[in-house]
Design a protein around this motif. Sequence first.
Motif, PDB file in Angstrom:
ATOM      1  N   SER A 148       5.013  13.427  -4.097  1.00  0.00           N
ATOM      2  CA  SER A 148       5.872  12.265  -3.926  1.00  0.00           C
ATOM      3  C   SER A 148       5.062  11.141  -3.307  1.00  0.00           C
ATOM      4  CB  SER A 148       7.076  12.607  -3.048  1.00  0.00           C
ATOM      5  OG  SER A 148       6.644  12.991  -1.745  1.00  0.00           O
ATOM      6  N   CYS A 149       5.625   9.924  -3.305  1.00  0.00           N
ATOM      7  CA  CYS A 149       4.937   8.774  -2.738  1.00  0.00           C
ATOM      8  C   CYS A 149       5.908   7.936  -1.927  1.00  0.00           C
ATOM      9  CB  CYS A 149       4.285   7.924  -3.833  1.00  0.00           C
ATOM     10  SG  CYS A 149       5.467   7.159  -4.975  1.00  0.00           S
ATOM     11  N   ALA A 150       5.345   7.046  -1.083  1.00  0.00           N
ATOM     12  CA  ALA A 150       6.151   6.144  -0.261  1.00  0.00           C
ATOM     13  C   ALA A 150       5.325   4.908   0.034  1.00  0.00           C
ATOM     14  CB  ALA A 150       6.570   6.824   1.039  1.00  0.00           C
ATOM     15  N   VAL A 151       5.988   3.829   0.466  1.00  0.00           N
ATOM     16  CA  VAL A 151       5.289   2.624   0.898  1.00  0.00           C
ATOM     17  C   VAL A 151       4.779   2.847   2.316  1.00  0.00           C
ATOM     18  CG1 VAL A 151       5.577   0.188   1.465  1.00  0.00           C
ATOM     19  CG2 VAL A 151       6.603   1.132  -0.602  1.00  0.00           C
ATOM     20  N   LYS A 152       3.542   2.458   2.555  1.00  0.00           N
ATOM     21  CA  LYS A 152       2.966   2.639   3.884  1.00  0.00           C
ATOM     22  C   LYS A 152       3.773   1.859   4.915  1.00  0.00           C
ATOM     23  CE  LYS A 152      -1.350   2.437   6.481  1.00  0.00           C
ATOM     24  NZ  LYS A 152      -2.779   2.041   6.459  1.00  0.00           N
ATOM     25  N   ASN A 182       0.859  -1.188   0.000  1.00  0.00           N
ATOM     26  CA  ASN A 182       0.000   0.000   0.000  1.00  0.00           C
ATOM     27  C   ASN A 182       0.898   1.241   0.000  1.00  0.00           C
ATOM     28  OD1 ASN A 182      -2.302   1.490  -0.054  1.00  0.00           O
ATOM     29  ND2 ASN A 182      -2.802   1.245   2.116  1.00  0.00           N
ATOM     30  N   TYR A 183       0.415   2.317  -0.576  1.00  0.00           N
ATOM     31  CA  TYR A 183       1.232   3.514  -0.765  1.00  0.00           C
ATOM     32  C   TYR A 183       0.603   4.723  -0.097  1.00  0.00           C
ATOM     33  CZ  TYR A 183       3.421   0.575  -4.284  1.00  0.00           C
ATOM     34  OH  TYR A 183       4.058  -0.453  -4.919  1.00  0.00           O
ATOM     35  N   VAL A 184       1.470   5.651   0.294  1.00  0.00           N
ATOM     36  CA  VAL A 184       1.048   6.914   0.900  1.00  0.00           C
ATOM     37  C   VAL A 184       1.495   8.041  -0.018  1.00  0.00           C
ATOM     38  CG1 VAL A 184       1.229   8.416   2.911  1.00  0.00           C
ATOM     39  CG2 VAL A 184       1.279   5.929   3.200  1.00  0.00           C
TER      40      VAL A 184
END
Length: 621
Positions: free
Chosen positions: A164-168, A137-139
Amino acid sequence: MSVTAAASGLVVLLLTVTVVQCENGWDVSYTSTEICARQRINSGHYLTDPEYSGRVENLCGNNTCTLRISNLRESDSAVYKFRFTTNQPTGSFTGSAGVTLSVTDLHVKVRGSVKLDSYNRAELWCQSSCRLPDHLNYVWYKNQQKTEEGEYYSDDFHPADRVSCAVKGLEDFRSPSILMRSQIGWDVSYTSTEICAFRGSTVDINSTYRYRSRWNNHETTVQETLWFIKESNGIPVDLRTDPEYSGRVENLCGNNKCTLRISNLRESDSAVYKFRFTTTPPNFSVNGSAGVTLSVTAPQLQVHVRRSTAYPSSTWTELTCHSRCQLPVHLSYVWYNNNKPVGRKKYFHLRHFDAEDRYHCAIEGQERFPSPTLYYPSDAPKPPSVSVSPSGEIMEGSSVTLTCSSDANPAANYTWYKISGDKQVQRLSEETQFVLSSIRASDSGEYYCTAENELGRSSANISITVTYAPKPPSVSVSPSGEIMEGSSVTLTCSSDANPAANYTWYKEDEDSPTASGQIFTITNITAEHCGKYQCEAQNTHGRSYTTLHLTVGAGKSVIIMNIIRLTLVVLLVPVLVWTLWTRRKKTLSLKSEVNEAVEMMEVRDSEARRMTPYHCFISPC
């Protein structure tokens, strides 16, 4: 294999295998043979490798073994294999295929299947260069603020928004942010980023800008355009309000293009010029970040020649008045043949180029900066002449200029090279001069320059020798090890110097030199030769010293004599003591006998007197 790790900023990765017994023996199977993960830092290999220290665990049980790698690094990308050993004769087994781990990076991408609408809505995708586990899942972050979760992110974006994005669960390790302006069509570009002009002339600096025609269902309009070179409290200062440019600048804008025209140029106008526009809605300003570098200088013109290649017998020739940097397009050029004006175009065409013709060009109004004269172009550049300045001896640390010139028509282009010790050629400069501002000893060697135009190429070389004072010398002793008294020893002194150094040897506390020359030999060495020796290396540019401490051990003959002395001492001392003791004993014994005899005589005399009667004698009358 079960994968309980993430992609963006991955900290932990599990590689799981199962051990099974097959019909024909033993085997190793992997849950998955390819895994993609996201890096955190750099460098890495496995369990006993110090690069994996503290980052790996083996979690084994019930015929299942999991390799856990934490704090993943990009260089952890590799093929990982599992191996087990049994107590059976068949020995060890390795899972031959292995698991390919790719440690990669996340990035934000605009999905190609979703187009931006009139509300500037875009759908973004958190993507990796390889396939990631499906359950991740991504944030998402918009201007550093967390917005929502999911692999895709759809929203209305302002041109200045950064996403930008990151892995939860691993939010500290985000993808690089992207500027939405470039994604939704807001930008400034320039026709050229470097322009040359000259004092007193006029220059045009061109820009093109773009923006969305509608914003939130409202038509977007440009409210302001300006050019600037500096800011005040973070706000660009319009050149039209700068007193230094008063009456000399114009903004010529229309159809999403804007030109800055500066007249009566000054050398102080050399600067980086940027364009800015402001829209509403939204109330937003966009700067052309790179800008245009303007250099106010002499035009540095050259004449380029292009001759007909379609027909070998043709004498058609085209001359071009060319500058090394881009000049304003509206300039007019003047051509001269034998110093007489013959044309006013940038390109000058000739049907015949006679041997007596001499052509050059200039910019109209700037005739004081003409190009070099062009002669009849029938030959390649002549072998260039090369020179070095200052001439004579070249001292380390001085400034040296190498100059290359050739009789060439059209004018030659020059390139300087150096040939290193392994015959490798190093390209140095593309100017007629090459300057070594602080020359070093390592700069000694062969240099050569080439002169080239469209008709051919020639070259010439020059040798550079740098002189310098001696470096601190090194001293060696032969034979090495302990120096024994009576032996011979050779001291050798060497120093890097140009010209070659002269060597002198000194012994401490002695005013005059002990020896001269690079090699100093001492024969039949004694204890008197012990002490400090100084080697001095000297040439016409200076001197340098190194000190050596010489220690001499006892020789074999001395050792033998010492052994003999010690032996004599050890043997003679007891004998002497015994002799003295014996003599003393005899002396004591003799004294005792004498005393006893005396005592006996005394006793006997006493007894005799006691035994004899006493008589009186009377004398007769």
